[in-house]
Design a protein around this motif. Structure first.
Motif, mmCIF file in Angstrom:
data_model
loop_
_atom_site.group_PDB
_atom_site.id
_atom_site.type_symbol
_atom_site.label_atom_id
_atom_site.label_comp_id
_atom_site.label_asym_id
_atom_site.label_seq_id
_atom_site.Cartn_x
_atom_site.Cartn_y
_atom_site.Cartn_z
ATOM 1 N N PHE A 107 35.033 54.277 83.837
ATOM 2 C CA PHE A 107 34.211 55.024 82.893
ATOM 3 C C PHE A 107 32.935 54.249 82.537
ATOM 4 O O PHE A 107 31.894 54.857 82.276
ATOM 5 C CB PHE A 107 34.990 55.310 81.609
ATOM 6 C CG PHE A 107 35.892 56.507 81.695
ATOM 7 C CD1 PHE A 107 35.373 57.792 81.706
ATOM 8 C CD2 PHE A 107 37.269 56.349 81.765
ATOM 9 C CE1 PHE A 107 36.200 58.895 81.778
ATOM 10 C CE2 PHE A 107 38.102 57.453 81.834
ATOM 11 C CZ PHE A 107 37.570 58.731 81.846
ATOM 12 N N ASP A 108 33.032 52.927 82.519
ATOM 13 C CA ASP A 108 31.901 52.075 82.149
ATOM 14 C C ASP A 108 30.978 51.922 83.352
ATOM 15 O O ASP A 108 30.900 50.867 83.981
ATOM 16 C CB ASP A 108 32.420 50.715 81.669
ATOM 17 C CG ASP A 108 31.300 49.764 81.276
ATOM 18 O OD1 ASP A 108 30.157 50.227 81.066
ATOM 19 O OD2 ASP A 108 31.565 48.551 81.184
ATOM 20 N N THR A 109 30.258 52.974 83.667
ATOM 21 C CA THR A 109 29.446 52.995 84.884
ATOM 22 C C THR A 109 28.278 52.010 84.837
ATOM 23 O O THR A 109 27.762 51.612 85.877
ATOM 24 C CB THR A 109 28.905 54.407 85.130
ATOM 25 O OG1 THR A 109 28.186 54.851 83.968
ATOM 26 C CG2 THR A 109 30.053 55.381 85.408
ATOM 27 N N THR A 110 27.852 51.627 83.635
ATOM 28 C CA THR A 110 26.746 50.665 83.518
ATOM 29 C C THR A 110 27.236 49.226 83.476
ATOM 30 O O THR A 110 26.430 48.297 83.410
ATOM 31 C CB THR A 110 25.915 50.955 82.254
ATOM 32 O OG1 THR A 110 26.770 50.896 81.100
ATOM 33 C CG2 THR A 110 25.275 52.336 82.344
ATOM 34 N N ILE A 115 31.952 51.965 76.441
ATOM 35 C CA ILE A 115 31.846 53.342 76.912
ATOM 36 C C ILE A 115 31.156 54.171 75.845
ATOM 37 O O ILE A 115 31.626 54.249 74.707
ATOM 38 C CB ILE A 115 33.236 53.950 77.207
ATOM 39 C CG1 ILE A 115 33.959 53.147 78.283
ATOM 40 C CG2 ILE A 115 33.101 55.407 77.644
ATOM 41 C CD1 ILE A 115 35.387 53.599 78.514
ATOM 42 N N LYS A 116 30.048 54.774 76.204
ATOM 43 C CA LYS A 116 29.365 55.684 75.309
ATOM 44 C C LYS A 116 29.918 57.094 75.515
ATOM 45 O O LYS A 116 30.581 57.379 76.503
ATOM 46 C CB LYS A 116 27.862 55.664 75.564
ATOM 47 C CG LYS A 116 27.208 54.325 75.250
ATOM 48 C CD LYS A 116 25.699 54.381 75.486
ATOM 49 C CE LYS A 116 25.053 53.049 75.161
ATOM 50 N NZ LYS A 116 23.586 53.072 75.400
ATOM 51 N N LYS A 118 28.465 59.807 76.395
ATOM 52 C CA LYS A 118 28.013 60.424 77.647
ATOM 53 C C LYS A 118 28.833 59.924 78.829
ATOM 54 O O LYS A 118 29.236 60.719 79.699
ATOM 55 C CB LYS A 118 26.531 60.144 77.874
ATOM 56 C CG LYS A 118 25.993 60.768 79.147
ATOM 57 C CD LYS A 118 24.500 60.498 79.327
ATOM 58 C CE LYS A 118 23.987 61.129 80.615
ATOM 59 N NZ LYS A 118 22.536 60.898 80.830
ATOM 60 N N ASP A 119 29.102 58.606 78.882
ATOM 61 C CA ASP A 119 29.906 58.050 79.969
ATOM 62 C C ASP A 119 31.276 58.710 80.015
ATOM 63 O O ASP A 119 31.769 59.097 81.082
ATOM 64 C CB ASP A 119 30.104 56.536 79.779
ATOM 65 C CG ASP A 119 28.800 55.769 79.728
ATOM 66 O OD1 ASP A 119 27.850 56.174 80.427
ATOM 67 O OD2 ASP A 119 28.733 54.771 78.985
ATOM 68 N N GLY A 123 32.807 61.539 82.889
ATOM 69 C CA GLY A 123 34.007 61.262 83.667
ATOM 70 C C GLY A 123 35.083 62.303 83.444
ATOM 71 O O GLY A 123 35.729 62.773 84.390
#
Length: 225
Positions: A107-110, A115-116, A118-119, A123
């Motif tokens: 989920f933590d794509t950045t 996790i925000k 939007k993230d 997902g």
């Protein structure tokens, strides 16, 4: 964020309850109660309309999910510690910590340790309402721990063991120590078509589409989301 308070955890728990209602289709709402609750939300996510366009959720559903995410966790982010704490409550007979770690990372794509909204909602949109290919692509990224675009045996073994650890004594039949490795060997034999020791996304997707049993096994996380 150094860590969520108990109010933040309560907020995330409310969010998970909303997700369970989304999955079961019981998010049909008592309008009076919902309108009353919505008046209590002090903030709205920026670009709500954009999120509606980017996901498979309606504006109303996004508002409900956002309320659970933000109302009790004003920082607007969830860190890994809190994510693990919440996730562990759903698997009291196993150890969900490693699987929660890998799921959090997906989920933590950045890759910034949080996790925000939007993230999370992007997902979830794939997991709950995406196409088969979208779900398989997301699953591939879950297994691709180092994010190099390939899945190797070590990565697959870590995820499979984490799933078995999480299921604990509810795994049936009882799991022997070498069973996860046996499953990984079987997966690789079918997926690694060119025998180069790694699985590409296309190899992964084709193998899962050709074998329903494999696809169900690889998507075990869907049943625990």
């Amino acid at each position: 964020m150094d860590g969520c308070t108990s109010r933040c955890r309560q907020g995330v728990q409310k969010l998970i309850q909303s997700l369970q209602r989304l999955v079961s289709g019981s998010l049909a709402k008592d309008k009076t109660d919902d309108e009353l609750e919505m008046t209590m939300v002090c903030h709205r996510p920026e670009g709500l309309e954009q999120l509606e366009a980017q996901t498979n959720f309606s504006k109303q559903e996004l508002q409900i999910l956002y309320r659970g995410f933000k109302n009790e966790c004003p920082s607007g982010v969830v860190n890994e510690e809190t994510f693990k704490h919440i996730y562990a409550q759903f698997f009291p007979h196993g150890d969900a910590s490693m699987y929660a770690h890998y799921l959090f990372s997906a989920f933590d794509t950045t890759n910034n340790g949080s996790i925000k909204f939007k993230d999370f909602v992007m997902g979830l949109s794939i997991l709950l309402r995406g196409t088969l290919r979208e779900k398989l692509e997301w699953t591939f990224h879950l297994y691709d721990i180092n994010r190099d675009g390939y899945i190797n045996r070590e990565e697959m073994t870590e995820i499979v063991r984490a799933i078995y650890d999480m299921m604990g004594k509810y795994t049936y039949p009882a799991i022997k120590g070498d069973v996860p490795q046996q499953h990984v060997d079987a997966f690789f034999q079918k997926m690694d078509k060119n025998k180069d020791g790694v699985v590409t996304m296309e190899e992964f997707i084709i193998a899962c589409q050709e074998d329903e049993n494999m696809m169900r096994s690889m998507q075990l996380f869907e049943n625990v989301m």
